[in-house]
Design a protein around this motif. Structure first.
Motif, PDB file in Angstrom:
ATOM      1  N   GLY A  28       0.802  -1.218   0.000  1.00 26.00           N
ATOM      2  CA  GLY A  28       0.000   0.000   0.000  1.00 26.00           C
ATOM      3  C   GLY A  28       0.828   1.257   0.000  1.00 26.00           C
ATOM      4  N   TYR A  29       1.841   1.292   0.862  1.00 28.62           N
ATOM      5  CA  TYR A  29       2.662   2.484   1.017  1.00 28.62           C
ATOM      6  C   TYR A  29       4.141   2.119   1.038  1.00 28.62           C
ATOM      7  CZ  TYR A  29      -1.302   5.529   1.837  1.00 28.62           C
ATOM      8  OH  TYR A  29      -2.452   6.256   1.670  1.00 28.62           O
ATOM      9  N   ALA A  43       2.232   6.671  -1.230  1.00 29.14           N
ATOM     10  CA  ALA A  43       1.544   5.517  -1.805  1.00 29.14           C
ATOM     11  C   ALA A  43       2.448   4.831  -2.817  1.00 29.14           C
ATOM     12  CB  ALA A  43       0.240   5.958  -2.469  1.00 29.14           C
ATOM     13  N   THR A  44       2.531   3.516  -2.733  1.00 32.57           N
ATOM     14  CA  THR A  44       3.422   2.752  -3.598  1.00 32.57           C
ATOM     15  C   THR A  44       3.082   2.978  -5.061  1.00 32.57           C
ATOM     16  OG1 THR A  44       3.867   1.092  -1.912  1.00 32.57           O
ATOM     17  CG2 THR A  44       4.202   0.428  -4.195  1.00 32.57           C
ATOM     18  N   THR A 171      -1.293  11.059  -5.082  1.00 30.63           N
ATOM     19  CA  THR A 171      -0.619  10.059  -5.911  1.00 30.63           C
ATOM     20  C   THR A 171      -0.522  10.508  -7.367  1.00 30.63           C
ATOM     21  OG1 THR A 171      -2.676   8.833  -6.269  1.00 30.63           O
ATOM     22  CG2 THR A 171      -1.291   8.142  -4.427  1.00 30.63           C
ATOM     23  N   SER A 197       0.267  10.882   1.078  1.00 25.62           N
ATOM     24  CA  SER A 197       1.436  11.155   0.227  1.00 25.62           C
ATOM     25  C   SER A 197       1.700  12.647   0.046  1.00 25.62           C
ATOM     26  CB  SER A 197       1.234  10.540  -1.164  1.00 25.62           C
ATOM     27  OG  SER A 197       0.977   9.160  -1.089  1.00 25.62           O
ATOM     28  N   GLY A 232       0.067  -2.576   4.906  1.00 24.61           N
ATOM     29  CA  GLY A 232      -1.080  -1.786   5.319  1.00 24.61           C
ATOM     30  C   GLY A 232      -1.359  -0.592   4.427  1.00 24.61           C
ATOM     31  N   GLY A 233      -2.618  -0.193   4.436  1.00 27.94           N
ATOM     32  CA  GLY A 233      -3.041   0.984   3.697  1.00 27.94           C
ATOM     33  C   GLY A 233      -3.256   2.165   4.630  1.00 27.94           C
ATOM     34  N   THR A 234      -4.074   3.105   4.197  1.00 28.25           N
ATOM     35  CA  THR A 234      -4.292   4.333   4.961  1.00 28.25           C
ATOM     36  C   THR A 234      -4.861   4.036   6.349  1.00 28.25           C
ATOM     37  OG1 THR A 234      -4.701   5.502   2.876  1.00 28.25           O
ATOM     38  CG2 THR A 234      -5.400   6.588   4.905  1.00 28.25           C
ATOM     39  N   ARG A 235      -5.781   3.112   6.435  1.00 27.53           N
ATOM     40  CA  ARG A 235      -6.389   2.801   7.731  1.00 27.53           C
ATOM     41  C   ARG A 235      -5.356   2.227   8.703  1.00 27.53           C
ATOM     42  NH1 ARG A 235     -11.700  -0.870   7.779  1.00 27.53           N
ATOM     43  NH2 ARG A 235     -12.375   0.935   6.553  1.00 27.53           N
TER      44      ARG A 235
END
Length: 252
Positions: A28-29, A43-44, A171, A197, A232-235
């Protein structure tokens, strides 16, 4: 791209003083940590067509001067830009930590009259925000190439003659579309660059019709690194960051 050059110039002096400690590329990141303790995320990298950049055989920047990686923000490869953007956010972390918070998007909603029914265009699908705006019956148009949402030609026309507020994912710096999108902004459109980001460097955006930066500052280095490492993502990152913002002065 002028923006990428300005981002480079905004932190290049700081970049020559430190070395890269870790580069961690998650699903995710991506996170970059520095020899002085700084850390930033982005963000990846994805390509314009929504796929991952394909170039995952990345150069090892760990232990090297940060300015070497910083050059990546001026390169075309999305993955290299991702790492460089995370580095930029690490270099600007001390300043970001001094900025005010907007934990519930109150500044965003109030300043731009969104809850009063302003017509909103959104680049990048932000699920919780979309659900909230739809629940409030806010006029909303969304485009997101990675999800196959929206028609670019129609959306660009809406930026010129329909939308009052543009919520633009940061992004778009990674995939190189931010300046292209903003070329279609109508004279009354107000733009918010949104997401973890987002580089909190107002001077880099001075040439663009951007009115608010809404990003994140990492508070817990080890927690953020673990979240990134686990995909993991934003959450997942939320407990280790705080939402910060910068509003540009409105023209008189």
């Amino acid at each position: 791209m002028i923006l990428n050059q300005k981002l480079f110039e905004s932190v290049c002096t700081a970049a020559v003083r430190v070395t890269v400690d870790q580069v961690m590329i998650g699903l995710g990141y991506t996170a970059v940590s520095l020899s002085d303790g700084g850390i930033g995320i982005a963000a990846t990298g994805v390509a314009i067509d929504g796929s991952h950049s394909g170039n995952m055989d990345v150069v090892d920047y760990e232990g090297r001067p940060a300015v070497d990686l910083l050059e990546g923000i001026r390169m075309p490869d999305p993955m290299l830009r991702t790492m460089a953007l995370a580095l930029i956010n690490a270099l600007s972390q001390p300043r970001a930590l001094t900025l005010p918070e907007d934990t519930r998007n109150r500044i965003l909603f109030d300043r731009f009259g969104i809850l009063d029914g302003a017509r909103v265009a959104m680049v990048g699908y932000f699920p919780p925000l979309v659900r909230f705006l739809e629940k409030k019956q806010i006029p909303l148009s969304v485009i997101d190439d990675t999800r196959g949402i929206g028609d670019k030609k129609t959306f660009y026309r809406q930026l010129g003659d329909w939308a009052q507020v543009l919520i633009l994912t940061a992004t778009s710096i990674v995939n190189g579309t931010m300046e292209e999108i903003l070329c279609h902004a109508g004279p009354g459109l107000e733009t918010v660059v949104l997401g973890p980001s987002t580089p909190m460097l107002p001077q880099a955006f001075a040439h663009l019709p951007v009115h608010m930066l809404a990003g994140s500052a990492v508070m817990d280095r080890e927690g953020a690194l673990k979240a990134v490492r686990h995909g993991g993502g934003t959450r997942a990152l939320k407990p280790f960051t705080r939402k910060v913002y910068w509003c540009f002065e409105k023209a008189s």
